[in-house]
Scaffold this motif. Sequence first.
Motif, PDB file in Angstrom:
ATOM      1  N   HIS A 127       0.850  -1.199   0.000  1.00  0.00           N
ATOM      2  CA  HIS A 127       0.000   0.000   0.000  1.00  0.00           C
ATOM      3  C   HIS A 127       0.886   1.249   0.000  1.00  0.00           C
ATOM      4  O   HIS A 127       1.348   1.687   1.046  1.00  0.00           O
ATOM      5  CB  HIS A 127      -0.902   0.007   1.232  1.00  0.00           C
ATOM      6  N   GLY A 128       1.108   1.790  -1.178  1.00  0.00           N
ATOM      7  CA  GLY A 128       2.020   2.936  -1.283  1.00  0.00           C
ATOM      8  C   GLY A 128       1.313   4.271  -1.431  1.00  0.00           C
ATOM      9  O   GLY A 128       1.957   5.317  -1.406  1.00  0.00           O
ATOM     10  N   SER A 129      -0.011   4.268  -1.603  1.00  0.00           N
ATOM     11  CA  SER A 129      -0.657   5.568  -1.837  1.00  0.00           C
ATOM     12  C   SER A 129      -1.707   5.903  -0.786  1.00  0.00           C
ATOM     13  O   SER A 129      -2.380   6.918  -0.893  1.00  0.00           O
ATOM     14  CB  SER A 129      -1.310   5.592  -3.227  1.00  0.00           C
ATOM     15  N   THR A 130      -1.832   5.044   0.214  1.00  0.00           N
ATOM     16  CA  THR A 130      -2.858   5.314   1.232  1.00  0.00           C
ATOM     17  C   THR A 130      -2.234   5.964   2.470  1.00  0.00           C
ATOM     18  O   THR A 130      -1.020   5.921   2.664  1.00  0.00           O
ATOM     19  CB  THR A 130      -3.549   4.003   1.670  1.00  0.00           C
ATOM     20  N   LEU A 131      -3.111   6.532   3.282  1.00  0.00           N
ATOM     21  CA  LEU A 131      -2.667   7.132   4.532  1.00  0.00           C
ATOM     22  C   LEU A 131      -2.539   6.029   5.594  1.00  0.00           C
ATOM     23  O   LEU A 131      -1.574   5.959   6.329  1.00  0.00           O
ATOM     24  CB  LEU A 131      -3.758   8.136   4.949  1.00  0.00           C
ATOM     25  N   ASN A 248       0.701  11.579  -8.556  1.00  0.00           N
ATOM     26  CA  ASN A 248       1.796  10.809  -9.171  1.00  0.00           C
ATOM     27  C   ASN A 248       2.661  10.115  -8.125  1.00  0.00           C
ATOM     28  O   ASN A 248       3.627   9.441  -8.478  1.00  0.00           O
ATOM     29  CB  ASN A 248       2.673  11.723 -10.023  1.00  0.00           C
ATOM     30  N   GLY A 249       2.345  10.338  -6.883  1.00  0.00           N
ATOM     31  CA  GLY A 249       3.121   9.708  -5.817  1.00  0.00           C
ATOM     32  C   GLY A 249       4.497  10.323  -5.622  1.00  0.00           C
ATOM     33  O   GLY A 249       5.365   9.716  -5.001  1.00  0.00           O
ATOM     34  N   CYS A 250       4.708  11.544  -6.138  1.00  0.00           N
ATOM     35  CA  CYS A 250       5.986  12.232  -5.867  1.00  0.00           C
ATOM     36  C   CYS A 250       6.022  12.575  -4.375  1.00  0.00           C
ATOM     37  O   CYS A 250       7.092  12.641  -3.770  1.00  0.00           O
ATOM     38  CB  CYS A 250       6.090  13.522  -6.663  1.00  0.00           C
ATOM     39  N   LEU A 251       4.829  12.825  -3.810  1.00  0.00           N
ATOM     40  CA  LEU A 251       4.687  13.001  -2.366  1.00  0.00           C
ATOM     41  C   LEU A 251       3.785  11.895  -1.863  1.00  0.00           C
ATOM     42  O   LEU A 251       2.835  11.516  -2.548  1.00  0.00           O
ATOM     43  CB  LEU A 251       4.001  14.336  -2.051  1.00  0.00           C
ATOM     44  N   SER A 252       4.058  11.396  -0.667  1.00  0.00           N
ATOM     45  CA  SER A 252       3.112  10.428  -0.097  1.00  0.00           C
ATOM     46  C   SER A 252       2.161  11.199   0.815  1.00  0.00           C
ATOM     47  O   SER A 252       2.538  12.223   1.398  1.00  0.00           O
ATOM     48  CB  SER A 252       3.844   9.330   0.673  1.00  0.00           C
ATOM     49  N   SER A 253       0.928  10.691   0.946  1.00  0.00           N
ATOM     50  CA  SER A 253      -0.024  11.426   1.794  1.00  0.00           C
ATOM     51  C   SER A 253       0.438  11.364   3.253  1.00  0.00           C
ATOM     52  O   SER A 253       0.173  12.266   4.030  1.00  0.00           O
ATOM     53  CB  SER A 253      -1.446  10.902   1.616  1.00  0.00           C
ATOM     54  N   ARG A 254       1.186  10.319   3.607  1.00  0.00           N
ATOM     55  CA  ARG A 254       1.718  10.253   4.982  1.00  0.00           C
ATOM     56  C   ARG A 254       2.744  11.355   5.233  1.00  0.00           C
ATOM     57  O   ARG A 254       2.767  11.953   6.305  1.00  0.00           O
ATOM     58  CB  ARG A 254       2.393   8.906   5.215  1.00  0.00           C
ATOM     59  N   SER A 255       3.592  11.598   4.253  1.00  0.00           N
ATOM     60  CA  SER A 255       4.586  12.666   4.433  1.00  0.00           C
ATOM     61  C   SER A 255       3.887  14.004   4.594  1.00  0.00           C
ATOM     62  O   SER A 255       4.272  14.814   5.446  1.00  0.00           O
ATOM     63  CB  SER A 255       5.532  12.758   3.236  1.00  0.00           C
ATOM     64  N   VAL A 256       2.853  14.244   3.775  1.00  0.00           N
ATOM     65  CA  VAL A 256       2.137  15.511   3.885  1.00  0.00           C
ATOM     66  C   VAL A 256       1.487  15.588   5.276  1.00  0.00           C
ATOM     67  O   VAL A 256       1.591  16.605   5.970  1.00  0.00           O
ATOM     68  CB  VAL A 256       1.070  15.648   2.768  1.00  0.00           C
ATOM     69  N   TYR A 274      -6.077  21.505  10.783  1.00  0.00           N
ATOM     70  CA  TYR A 274      -6.878  20.277  10.855  1.00  0.00           C
ATOM     71  C   TYR A 274      -7.545  20.007   9.501  1.00  0.00           C
ATOM     72  O   TYR A 274      -7.613  18.871   9.039  1.00  0.00           O
ATOM     73  CB  TYR A 274      -7.945  20.384  11.954  1.00  0.00           C
ATOM     74  N   TRP A 275      -8.004  21.080   8.846  1.00  0.00           N
ATOM     75  CA  TRP A 275      -8.798  20.887   7.625  1.00  0.00           C
ATOM     76  C   TRP A 275      -7.982  20.280   6.488  1.00  0.00           C
ATOM     77  O   TRP A 275      -8.506  19.550   5.665  1.00  0.00           O
ATOM     78  CB  TRP A 275      -9.446  22.209   7.182  1.00  0.00           C
ATOM     79  N   LEU A 276      -6.707  20.534   6.446  1.00  0.00           N
ATOM     80  CA  LEU A 276      -5.909  19.898   5.389  1.00  0.00           C
ATOM     81  C   LEU A 276      -5.845  18.386   5.624  1.00  0.00           C
ATOM     82  O   LEU A 276      -5.966  17.584   4.690  1.00  0.00           O
ATOM     83  CB  LEU A 276      -4.514  20.489   5.291  1.00  0.00           C
ATOM     84  N   LYS A 277      -5.727  17.998   6.892  1.00  0.00           N
ATOM     85  CA  LYS A 277      -5.722  16.556   7.196  1.00  0.00           C
ATOM     86  C   LYS A 277      -7.097  15.953   6.899  1.00  0.00           C
ATOM     87  O   LYS A 277      -7.202  14.819   6.426  1.00  0.00           O
ATOM     88  CB  LYS A 277      -5.323  16.328   8.662  1.00  0.00           C
TER      89      LYS A 277
END
Length: 436
Positions: A127-131, A248-256, A274-277
């Motif tokens: 799972h590379g694109s999920t939070l 494109n997965g250049c950033l992962s949602s976990r990193s953000v 909070y709203w961005l999360k």
Amino acid sequence: MPRAILWFRDDLRLEDNPALDAALRECDEIVPVYILDQRYLERDRWGLRRTGPYRLKFLLESLEGLDAALRERGSRLMVLKGVLEQELLRMAEMYQCRRLYASKAYTHEEIGVETSLSKAIDARFFHGSTLFNPEELPFVVAQLPDVFTQFRKRVERFVEVPEPLPTPDEVPGPELPKTDIPSVESLGQQMPPADERSVLKFRGGAEEGHARIRHYLWDTRSLSSYKESRNGLIGADYSSKFSPWLANGCLSSRSVYYEVEDYEAKVERNESTYWLKFELLWREYFRLVAMRYGRRIFFPGGIQDKAVGWKDNNKAFQDWCSGTTGDDFVDANMRELLFTGFMSNRGRQNVASYLVHQLKQDWRKGAAWFESLLVDYDVCSNYGNWMYAAGVGNDPRSRVFNTRKQASMYDGDGAYRRLWLEVGGKEPLLFRQQFL
Ligand SMILES: Cc1cc2nc3c(=O)[nH]c(=O)nc-3n(C[C@H](O)[C@H](O)[C@H](O)COP(=O)(O)OP(=O)(O)OC[C@H]3O[C@@H](n4cnc5c(N)ncnc54)[C@H](O)[C@@H]3O)c2cc1C
């Protein structure tokens, strides 16, 4: 320990990449590969290019960025064109790789590729694109709540977002030949000239994605007022614009997610942070919807398989695509998309509602136009949001937007409509003929 193919898909980064991490732990040598699959470069059933020039350019830049990052670590990215399965298996044979590692996809066509690869090679997907790790959710995916708020409350209460994995210092592997990354033109398309009105000069690659995070969080602190500004229409900073790098997965949602947490610890924590999360949870939710409902996210009646009576009026659809419907707010938004490959969330909601509820057209045509043009196209977010707008998704309520009222609320002084309908003077039909 074996040598493995590392197949990059929508995970074009080395940081927080679970497939790469597993391959490095379990194998001695890695052969990184990206395939430009013929299927995604062709035209769809409505005659639209599946990957139009804006998205293609961003993708190619992201591949260049990934190749550079791999070269710094003693490896390189092999970029090939052809049929995915054939090219991957050819590479596996050529480099005597007994395994293949990749990120998992959640949609029908892509799962089909995974299944056929698994029959031919020891293929391992992550799972590379999920939070979240879907296996750690407090419910099985088949019981995903149908209402977003219920999902959100449960995950916020019971699940931790795993910390991002580190970027490796080295990627060991055999000597690999240099493969040229093609240009938009060499792939048979013509790149429209940059438009000065564009919200941002989007450039693909993990470094560029991190630069955007630095700008939006640390340099300008725009994140602190995201909740108030996010319905904006003009400019770079009314919203994060992280979407193309996430898609494109250049950033992962976990990193953000963890960058936002860091910001909350060091700068401030408020409703905006909070709203961005919260928005990342929407992204996650649509991935889970795709996992749960499979092919149904592409049905005319959506996941409910609702009886629908879309009209088939090609002229109305073409006018919508070109921004020549006569509704100035819709047209301004559609021209922004046509001339730049981006549109705000407020704009997307309005034009989608107009196509479906006003023009009564099949929502999937609209989704296909977005797929072709959006620099941040993401299959789950796109089809999930379109189903929602068409009233065939999770929330069966009909979301009809009064575009006049919306224009007066969000573009009261008309600046946005003037920007796209008067300034610049590009002719949308000629532009389409030339570039799309
Ligand atoms: C009809 C329609 C189609 C859409 N198609 C796509 C698409 O193909 N790809 C895509 O990434 N988003 C899509 N969206 C969602 C949303 O419009 C974009 O994510 C957002 O406008 C991107 O700008 P941003 O990065 O500045 O977002 P921000 O407002 O800064 O949000 C931060 C991040 O949260 C996520 N996010 C925000 N809103 C949503 C949402 N409604 N659904 C899912 N994720 C969200 C995105 O990853 C975004 O980058 C669509 C929305 C609609 C109404």
